[in-house]
Each structure stands twice: as C-alpha cells, then as structure tokens.
Design a protein around this motif. Structure first.
Motif, PDB file in Angstrom:
ATOM      1  N   PHE A 111      -3.948  -5.123   7.510  1.00  0.00           N
ATOM      2  CA  PHE A 111      -3.334  -5.817   8.481  1.00  0.00           C
ATOM      3  C   PHE A 111      -2.318  -6.904   7.917  1.00  0.00           C
ATOM      4  CE2 PHE A 111      -7.575  -4.759   9.857  1.00  0.00           C
ATOM      5  CZ  PHE A 111      -7.035  -4.347  11.211  1.00  0.00           C
ATOM      6  N   ASN A 112      -1.993  -6.704   6.624  1.00  0.00           N
ATOM      7  CA  ASN A 112      -0.762  -7.312   6.150  1.00  0.00           C
ATOM      8  C   ASN A 112      -0.509  -6.583   4.763  1.00  0.00           C
ATOM      9  OD1 ASN A 112      -2.560  -8.478   3.684  1.00  0.00           O
ATOM     10  ND2 ASN A 112      -3.192  -9.738   5.172  1.00  0.00           N
ATOM     11  N   MET A 113       0.650  -7.026   4.238  1.00  0.00           N
ATOM     12  CA  MET A 113       1.241  -6.268   3.075  1.00  0.00           C
ATOM     13  C   MET A 113       0.453  -6.548   1.841  1.00  0.00           C
ATOM     14  SD  MET A 113       3.497  -4.680   4.697  1.00  0.00           S
ATOM     15  CE  MET A 113       3.878  -3.724   3.168  1.00  0.00           C
ATOM     16  N   ALA A 114      -0.300  -7.601   1.688  1.00  0.00           N
ATOM     17  CA  ALA A 114      -0.995  -7.830   0.403  1.00  0.00           C
ATOM     18  C   ALA A 114      -2.154  -6.846   0.563  1.00  0.00           C
ATOM     19  CB  ALA A 114      -1.535  -9.524   0.353  1.00  0.00           C
ATOM     20  N   ASP A 115      -2.974  -6.723   1.655  1.00  0.00           N
ATOM     21  CA  ASP A 115      -3.848  -5.887   1.639  1.00  0.00           C
ATOM     22  C   ASP A 115      -3.341  -4.231   1.357  1.00  0.00           C
ATOM     23  OD1 ASP A 115      -5.763  -7.611   2.131  1.00  0.00           O
ATOM     24  OD2 ASP A 115      -6.087  -7.285   4.280  1.00  0.00           O
ATOM     25  N   LYS A 129       6.531  -1.973   6.783  1.00  0.00           N
ATOM     26  CA  LYS A 129       5.688  -2.475   7.861  1.00  0.00           C
ATOM     27  C   LYS A 129       6.143  -2.150   9.219  1.00  0.00           C
ATOM     28  CE  LYS A 129       8.402  -6.898   7.027  1.00  0.00           C
ATOM     29  NZ  LYS A 129       8.069  -8.135   6.628  1.00  0.00           N
ATOM     30  N   LEU A 156       6.664  -2.919  12.821  1.00  0.00           N
ATOM     31  CA  LEU A 156       6.815  -4.167  13.641  1.00  0.00           C
ATOM     32  C   LEU A 156       7.049  -3.866  15.072  1.00  0.00           C
ATOM     33  CD1 LEU A 156       9.246  -5.880  11.337  1.00  0.00           C
ATOM     34  CD2 LEU A 156       6.977  -6.245  11.649  1.00  0.00           C
ATOM     35  N   SER A 216       8.943  -3.698   3.107  1.00  0.00           N
ATOM     36  CA  SER A 216       7.911  -4.566   3.090  1.00  0.00           C
ATOM     37  C   SER A 216       8.407  -6.177   3.012  1.00  0.00           C
ATOM     38  CB  SER A 216       6.819  -4.339   2.203  1.00  0.00           C
ATOM     39  OG  SER A 216       7.520  -4.240   0.796  1.00  0.00           O
ATOM     40  N   ASP A 217       9.626  -6.352   2.267  1.00  0.00           N
ATOM     41  CA  ASP A 217      10.091  -7.446   1.983  1.00  0.00           C
ATOM     42  C   ASP A 217      11.265  -7.952   3.043  1.00  0.00           C
ATOM     43  OD1 ASP A 217      11.897  -5.695   0.926  1.00  0.00           O
ATOM     44  OD2 ASP A 217      12.187  -6.598  -0.811  1.00  0.00           O
TER      45      ASP A 217
END
Length: 75
Positions: free
Chosen positions: A29-33, A47, A49, A65-66
C-alpha cells in the motif's frame, strides 16, 4: 479502451510492441512496503495512481516511485 483484466492489459502492450516483464507480488500500500516486500534488482519501482476530475473522467498514471504528483501536475 477498456482493459478489464491482466490478460487484456498484457495483450494490448504486446500489440503495441512494448518490451515488459510482469512481476507478481502480494498487495502493498505504499512505496516503503514495496521496497521491503518486493526485492527487484534491476527494475524501476513505479506507483499506480488513480485520479478523477470534476467531470468524473478517470486517469490511471504510472509514475516512477520518487515522482511527486499533485495539483501542479494538472496545470
């Protein structure tokens, strides 16, 4: 164009002669995961969107991602 499933999407990309590789993974659910759970050595993290405007026109955007995508993106 309506792409209802992964097969429709991959068939369309192939018809356009896109070179791609599909990496299947559990939902994140997020880029860190994503970075923790989906270790990819040579792939760029992207990602997905989903946006819609005041006229309820929907947009699907794939961004690195960034990439920062906000209100300024639409101007």
């Amino acid at each position: 164009m309506k792409l209802s499933n992964i097969e429709d999407c991959t068939s369309h990309l192939k018809s356009l002669n896109f070179d791609f590789v599909t990496h299947r993974h559990e939902p994140v659910f997020n880029m860190a995961d994503m970075a923790l759970k989906v270790p990819l050595e040579k792939a760029v993290f992207v990602k997905n969107l989903f946006f819609y405007d005041k006229k309820n026109v929907f947009y699907f955007i794939l961004a690195k991602s960034d990439t920062l995508v906000g209100k300024q993106f639409w101007k």
